[in-house]
Design an enzyme around this catalytic site. Sequence first.
Site, PDB file in Angstrom:
ATOM      1  N   TYR A  50     -10.007  14.538  -4.974  1.00 55.00           N
ATOM      2  CA  TYR A  50      -9.308  14.185  -6.280  1.00 55.00           C
ATOM      3  C   TYR A  50      -8.322  15.182  -6.913  1.00 55.00           C
ATOM      4  O   TYR A  50      -7.115  15.298  -7.055  1.00 55.00           O
ATOM      5  CB  TYR A  50      -9.997  13.432  -7.245  1.00 55.00           C
ATOM      6  CG  TYR A  50      -9.530  12.685  -8.484  1.00 55.00           C
ATOM      7  CD1 TYR A  50      -8.700  11.533  -8.165  1.00 55.00           C
ATOM      8  CD2 TYR A  50      -9.137  13.224  -9.580  1.00 55.00           C
ATOM      9  CE1 TYR A  50      -8.058  10.795  -9.090  1.00 55.00           C
ATOM     10  CE2 TYR A  50      -8.568  12.631 -10.717  1.00 55.00           C
ATOM     11  CZ  TYR A  50      -7.873  11.479 -10.594  1.00 55.00           C
ATOM     12  OH  TYR A  50      -7.293  10.786 -11.844  1.00 55.00           O
ATOM     13  N   ASN A  63       2.245   6.042  -9.807  1.00 60.61           N
ATOM     14  CA  ASN A  63       1.056   5.638 -10.694  1.00 60.61           C
ATOM     15  C   ASN A  63      -0.328   5.460  -9.969  1.00 60.61           C
ATOM     16  O   ASN A  63      -1.342   5.823 -10.289  1.00 60.61           O
ATOM     17  CB  ASN A  63       1.045   4.659 -11.855  1.00 60.61           C
ATOM     18  CG  ASN A  63      -0.077   4.397 -12.575  1.00 60.61           C
ATOM     19  OD1 ASN A  63      -0.521   5.095 -13.043  1.00 60.61           O
ATOM     20  ND2 ASN A  63      -0.689   3.206 -11.975  1.00 60.61           N
ATOM     21  N   ASP A 113       0.864  -1.121   0.089  1.00 63.65           N
ATOM     22  CA  ASP A 113       0.027   0.206   0.059  1.00 63.65           C
ATOM     23  C   ASP A 113       0.891   1.177  -0.041  1.00 63.65           C
ATOM     24  O   ASP A 113       1.648   1.367   0.819  1.00 63.65           O
ATOM     25  CB  ASP A 113      -0.737  -0.153   1.125  1.00 63.65           C
ATOM     26  CG  ASP A 113      -1.807   1.222   1.516  1.00 63.65           C
ATOM     27  OD1 ASP A 113      -1.615   2.209   0.778  1.00 63.65           O
ATOM     28  OD2 ASP A 113      -2.674   1.174   2.280  1.00 63.65           O
ATOM     29  N   VAL A 114       0.864   2.179  -0.892  1.00 69.79           N
ATOM     30  CA  VAL A 114       1.711   3.133  -1.111  1.00 69.79           C
ATOM     31  C   VAL A 114       1.538   4.259  -0.018  1.00 69.79           C
ATOM     32  O   VAL A 114       2.503   5.068   0.029  1.00 69.79           O
ATOM     33  CB  VAL A 114       1.639   3.859  -2.476  1.00 69.79           C
ATOM     34  CG1 VAL A 114       1.912   3.020  -3.872  1.00 69.79           C
ATOM     35  CG2 VAL A 114       0.346   4.223  -2.788  1.00 69.79           C
ATOM     36  N   LYS A 140      -4.303  16.063  -7.357  1.00 68.64           N
ATOM     37  CA  LYS A 140      -3.590  16.083  -8.215  1.00 68.64           C
ATOM     38  C   LYS A 140      -3.009  17.773  -8.628  1.00 68.64           C
ATOM     39  O   LYS A 140      -1.771  17.884  -8.928  1.00 68.64           O
ATOM     40  CB  LYS A 140      -4.360  15.762  -9.710  1.00 68.64           C
ATOM     41  CG  LYS A 140      -5.119  14.381  -9.696  1.00 68.64           C
ATOM     42  CD  LYS A 140      -3.858  13.543  -9.607  1.00 68.64           C
ATOM     43  CE  LYS A 140      -4.424  12.170  -9.997  1.00 68.64           C
ATOM     44  NZ  LYS A 140      -3.261  11.162  -9.983  1.00 68.64           N
TER      45      LYS A 140
HETATM   46  P1  NAI Z   1      -7.063   1.997 -12.143  1.00 70.91           P
HETATM   47  O1  NAI Z   1      -8.030   1.875 -11.114  1.00 70.91           O
HETATM   48  O2  NAI Z   1      -7.062   0.935 -13.088  1.00 70.91           O
HETATM   49  O3  NAI Z   1      -5.603   1.966 -11.397  1.00 70.91           O
HETATM   50  C1  NAI Z   1      -5.257   2.324 -10.108  1.00 70.91           C
HETATM   51  C2  NAI Z   1      -4.311   1.346  -9.479  1.00 70.91           C
HETATM   52  O4  NAI Z   1      -3.773   2.126  -8.522  1.00 70.91           O
HETATM   53  C3  NAI Z   1      -4.969   0.095  -9.401  1.00 70.91           C
HETATM   54  O5  NAI Z   1      -4.159  -1.012  -9.757  1.00 70.91           O
HETATM   55  C4  NAI Z   1      -5.122  -0.026  -7.914  1.00 70.91           C
HETATM   56  O6  NAI Z   1      -5.314  -1.111  -7.237  1.00 70.91           O
HETATM   57  C5  NAI Z   1      -3.920   0.959  -7.555  1.00 70.91           C
HETATM   58  N1  NAI Z   1      -3.814   1.388  -6.094  1.00 70.91           N
HETATM   59  C6  NAI Z   1      -4.941   2.017  -5.588  1.00 70.91           C
HETATM   60  N2  NAI Z   1      -4.634   2.373  -4.135  1.00 70.91           N
HETATM   61  C7  NAI Z   1      -3.387   1.913  -4.214  1.00 70.91           C
HETATM   62  C8  NAI Z   1      -2.481   2.059  -2.977  1.00 70.91           C
HETATM   63  N3  NAI Z   1      -2.781   2.431  -1.566  1.00 70.91           N
HETATM   64  N4  NAI Z   1      -1.379   1.373  -3.121  1.00 70.91           N
HETATM   65  C9  NAI Z   1      -0.800   0.909  -4.108  1.00 70.91           C
HETATM   66  N5  NAI Z   1      -1.642   0.807  -5.281  1.00 70.91           N
HETATM   67  C10 NAI Z   1      -2.748   1.482  -5.282  1.00 70.91           C
HETATM   68  O7  NAI Z   1      -7.153   3.310 -13.014  1.00 70.91           O
HETATM   69  P2  NAI Z   1      -5.952   4.177 -13.847  1.00 70.91           P
HETATM   70  O8  NAI Z   1      -6.953   4.863 -14.577  1.00 70.91           O
HETATM   71  O9  NAI Z   1      -5.249   2.976 -14.373  1.00 70.91           O
HETATM   72  O10 NAI Z   1      -5.286   4.908 -12.737  1.00 70.91           O
HETATM   73  C11 NAI Z   1      -3.962   5.213 -12.673  1.00 70.91           C
HETATM   74  C12 NAI Z   1      -3.390   6.581 -12.401  1.00 70.91           C
HETATM   75  O11 NAI Z   1      -3.660   7.398 -13.507  1.00 70.91           O
HETATM   76  C13 NAI Z   1      -4.109   7.123 -11.137  1.00 70.91           C
HETATM   77  O12 NAI Z   1      -3.150   8.126 -10.514  1.00 70.91           O
HETATM   78  C14 NAI Z   1      -5.260   8.010 -11.687  1.00 70.91           C
HETATM   79  O13 NAI Z   1      -5.527   9.363 -11.026  1.00 70.91           O
HETATM   80  C15 NAI Z   1      -4.561   8.517 -13.038  1.00 70.91           C
HETATM   81  N6  NAI Z   1      -5.348   9.033 -14.252  1.00 70.91           N
HETATM   82  C16 NAI Z   1      -6.346   8.222 -14.572  1.00 70.91           C
HETATM   83  C17 NAI Z   1      -7.068   8.741 -15.703  1.00 70.91           C
HETATM   84  C18 NAI Z   1      -8.069   7.965 -16.660  1.00 70.91           C
HETATM   85  O14 NAI Z   1      -8.680   8.564 -17.134  1.00 70.91           O
HETATM   86  N7  NAI Z   1      -7.987   6.662 -16.464  1.00 70.91           N
HETATM   87  C19 NAI Z   1      -6.835  10.009 -16.090  1.00 70.91           C
HETATM   88  C20 NAI Z   1      -5.863  10.997 -15.294  1.00 70.91           C
HETATM   89  C21 NAI Z   1      -5.129  10.422 -14.484  1.00 70.91           C
HETATM   90  C1  BGC Z   2     -10.012  10.592 -13.741  1.00 73.90           C
HETATM   91  C2  BGC Z   2     -10.861   9.895 -14.694  1.00 73.90           C
HETATM   92  C3  BGC Z   2     -11.519  10.899 -15.646  1.00 73.90           C
HETATM   93  C4  BGC Z   2     -10.203  11.818 -16.513  1.00 73.90           C
HETATM   94  C5  BGC Z   2     -10.744  12.904 -17.446  1.00 73.90           C
HETATM   95  C6  BGC Z   2      -9.110  11.400 -14.653  1.00 73.90           C
HETATM   96  O1  BGC Z   2      -8.037  11.991 -13.825  1.00 73.90           O
HETATM   97  O2  BGC Z   2      -9.332   9.523 -12.868  1.00 73.90           O
HETATM   98  O3  BGC Z   2     -12.060   9.442 -13.999  1.00 73.90           O
HETATM   99  O4  BGC Z   2     -12.318  10.238 -16.884  1.00 73.90           O
HETATM  100  O5  BGC Z   2      -9.453  12.198 -15.563  1.00 73.90           O
HETATM  101  O6  BGC Z   2     -11.678  13.726 -16.439  1.00 73.90           O
END
Ligand code: NAI
Ligand code: BGC
Length: 268
Positions: free
Chosen positions: A166, A93, A66-67, A170
């Site tokens: 959130y 990430n 857990d980060v 960021k």
């Molecule tokens: P996701 O939910 O697939 O990935 C997030 C990952 O972080 C998951 O594998 C989860 O288990 C892990 N995680 C959560 N809490 C944790 C903890 N305490 N310790 C270790 N790991 C933990 O979603 P996604 O989209 O891949 O998100 C990855 C990053 O990208 C996040 O930081 C998110 O804010 C960012 N992001 C995502 C966007 C999107 O549209 N999907 C857009 C902008 C940013």
């Molecule tokens: C959020 C997503 C969202 C994207 C664009 C990301 O940071 O985690 O839920 O779709 O921004 O708004």
Amino acid sequence: MSDQPLKGQKALVTGASSGIGAGVALALAAAGADVVVNYVSSLAGAQQVVDEIKAQGQNAIAVKADVASPDEVQAMFDEMMGAFGAIDILVNNAGLQQDAPFTEMTLAQWNKVISTNLTGMFLCTQHAVKAMLARGIVPGLSRCAGKVICMSSVHEVIPWAGHANYAASKGGVKLFMQTLAQELAPHRIRVNSIGPGAIQTPINRAAWDTPEALASLLKLIPYGRIGVPADIGSAAVWLASDAADYVNGQTLFVDGGMTLYPEFADGG
Ligand code: NAI
Ligand code: BGC
């Protein structure tokens, strides 16, 4: 850029068992890096990424942590040093959303998002930077002593109603990243962010899993398609490579134009 610009380098990607983290881990490995695939809950997801990386000929291990937990982060870095002996690339990430209208947002929701998305970066980056400083530049491996990439979001600049925790996390990442970039540049450690727009992953399933939701989302994306994790993976490879050696303290938005005020295309 050569085919394998990260050959021989050691990377840690947090939250790499799904979504963007998995895409980044696979891309770094395809570029020649060995990868620690961090996960917090899905060993199966992490193992699948590890297996794919090994099938490509690179080394990988799955490490649970857990980060937001200092002890678990310490143990993760100990395991990485034991297995790989060094860290060249950290990709911060891991992240999550716990959305609520502001007056209904609980302190637990606020703390969970800030501790994962922001404090998690503090903890992981401190371990990584100490190791990078202790080792220094390795001639022939990279022009710098280490690279840190923070997964920010378009929401480091776009306010987002219903997501105060959130967006605050960021926004915090933005100045965390820039401050470290300024502080660590003399030591030849580069710190940058990627600001993804809407990328198709579990975090935003509700925004793309029905035709109506996707049509509404696409109004916010001038380029006319939702992003995929590989879009972020290729940006991460470039930022981590010597091709980006003079890039420091920047957020690279990879968002199909989401930050271009799309509503002004036919308004204003
Ligand atoms: P996701 O939910 O697939 O990935 C997030 C990952 O972080 C998951 O594998 C989860 O288990 C892990 N995680 C959560 N809490 C944790 C903890 N305490 N310790 C270790 N790991 C933990 O979603 P996604 O989209 O891949 O998100 C990855 C990053 O990208 C996040 O930081 C998110 O804010 C960012 N992001 C995502 C966007 C999107 O549209 N999907 C857009 C902008 C940013
Ligand atoms: C959020 C997503 C969202 C994207 C664009 C990301 O940071 O985690 O839920 O779709 O921004 O708004």
